[in-house]
Design a protein around this motif. Sequence first.
Motif, PDB file in Angstrom:
ATOM      1  N   GLY A  53       0.959  -1.135  -0.093  1.00 56.35           N
ATOM      2  CA  GLY A  53      -0.038  -0.064   0.078  1.00 56.35           C
ATOM      3  C   GLY A  53       0.854   1.264  -0.070  1.00 56.35           C
ATOM      4  O   GLY A  53       0.383   2.277  -0.005  1.00 56.35           O
ATOM      5  N   THR A  54       2.219   1.191   0.047  1.00 56.60           N
ATOM      6  CA  THR A  54       3.186   2.347   0.159  1.00 56.60           C
ATOM      7  C   THR A  54       3.627   2.718  -1.469  1.00 56.60           C
ATOM      8  O   THR A  54       3.380   1.527  -2.309  1.00 56.60           O
ATOM      9  N   GLY A  55       4.113   3.704  -1.755  1.00 55.87           N
ATOM     10  CA  GLY A  55       4.541   4.110  -3.000  1.00 55.87           C
ATOM     11  C   GLY A  55       3.752   4.357  -4.073  1.00 55.87           C
ATOM     12  O   GLY A  55       3.841   4.288  -5.129  1.00 55.87           O
ATOM     13  N   ASN A  56       2.373   4.903  -3.703  1.00 58.35           N
ATOM     14  CA  ASN A  56       1.655   5.287  -4.332  1.00 58.35           C
ATOM     15  C   ASN A  56       1.425   6.717  -4.971  1.00 58.35           C
ATOM     16  O   ASN A  56       1.121   7.197  -6.013  1.00 58.35           O
ATOM     17  N   GLN A  57       2.396   7.606  -4.335  1.00 55.82           N
ATOM     18  CA  GLN A  57       2.419   8.826  -4.667  1.00 55.82           C
ATOM     19  C   GLN A  57       3.931   9.167  -4.842  1.00 55.82           C
ATOM     20  O   GLN A  57       4.600   8.121  -5.516  1.00 55.82           O
ATOM     21  N   LYS A  58       4.472  10.369  -4.933  1.00 52.32           N
ATOM     22  CA  LYS A  58       5.971  10.630  -5.331  1.00 52.32           C
ATOM     23  C   LYS A  58       6.899  10.284  -4.203  1.00 52.32           C
ATOM     24  O   LYS A  58       8.169  10.144  -4.369  1.00 52.32           O
ATOM     25  N   ASP A  59       6.456   9.764  -2.973  1.00 50.44           N
ATOM     26  CA  ASP A  59       7.221   9.367  -1.853  1.00 50.44           C
ATOM     27  C   ASP A  59       7.033   7.946  -1.683  1.00 50.44           C
ATOM     28  O   ASP A  59       5.990   7.388  -2.170  1.00 50.44           O
ATOM     29  N   PHE A  60       7.875   7.339  -0.892  1.00 53.87           N
ATOM     30  CA  PHE A  60       7.750   5.675  -0.547  1.00 53.87           C
ATOM     31  C   PHE A  60       8.294   5.599   0.786  1.00 53.87           C
ATOM     32  O   PHE A  60       9.151   6.344   1.153  1.00 53.87           O
ATOM     33  N   VAL A  61       7.941   4.480   1.456  1.00 52.17           N
ATOM     34  CA  VAL A  61       8.670   4.233   2.512  1.00 52.17           C
ATOM     35  C   VAL A  61       8.679   2.569   2.646  1.00 52.17           C
ATOM     36  O   VAL A  61       7.910   1.879   2.233  1.00 52.17           O
ATOM     37  N   TYR A  62       9.905   2.225   3.531  1.00 52.71           N
ATOM     38  CA  TYR A  62       9.983   0.918   3.550  1.00 52.71           C
ATOM     39  C   TYR A  62      10.972   0.643   4.904  1.00 52.71           C
ATOM     40  O   TYR A  62      11.312   1.772   5.581  1.00 52.71           O
ATOM     41  N   LEU A  63      11.087  -0.442   5.309  1.00 52.31           N
ATOM     42  CA  LEU A  63      11.687  -0.848   6.508  1.00 52.31           C
ATOM     43  C   LEU A  63      12.990  -1.443   6.144  1.00 52.31           C
ATOM     44  O   LEU A  63      13.358  -2.384   5.622  1.00 52.31           O
ATOM     45  N   LEU A  64      14.242  -0.901   6.712  1.00 62.10           N
ATOM     46  CA  LEU A  64      15.562  -1.527   6.506  1.00 62.10           C
ATOM     47  C   LEU A  64      15.885  -2.167   7.698  1.00 62.10           C
ATOM     48  O   LEU A  64      16.000  -1.618   8.656  1.00 62.10           O
ATOM     49  N   GLU A  65      16.290  -3.415   7.246  1.00 55.17           N
ATOM     50  CA  GLU A  65      16.795  -4.265   8.431  1.00 55.17           C
ATOM     51  C   GLU A  65      18.013  -3.940   8.951  1.00 55.17           C
ATOM     52  O   GLU A  65      19.194  -3.580   8.391  1.00 55.17           O
TER      53      GLU A  65
END
Length: 128
Positions: A53-65
């Motif tokens: 559900g992320t990355g739908n607009q100009k920004d994106f978020v993820y979790l870095l291990e």
Amino acid sequence: MKKVIFIIYCFFASSIILAQQKKRDTLFIKYDNSLLTKKQLRGEKTYIYVIKGTGNQKDFVYLLEEGMCFNLKPKNVKKFKTILKKSNAYYKKDKLYDWKLAEYLGKYVVFLVKGNKYIKVVVVEGIE
């Protein structure tokens, strides 16, 4: 005498710096295969977790291990879906405001719980 003054100065300077650092609560989230996808960065040994559900607009978020721990004893392990709802990041069905989610998770030290493994992750927000 100069050494004593220098030691006292160092002691007070370090205590002021430590007092300014904010302590963050720890958030233990149960790993959910339906909401998280584990990917390895190309040419590296680093893993990221892409959130559905992320990355739908100009920004994106993820979790870095960042690392892995074993046999921690968390008081409360929350479901990832509950965390997403609590962050108020949904704007459409299965679509998230990435910045809201990053802001919410950034307040915590986050661990993904998968069995007896505790994966420490950092929230990363980027702009395309």
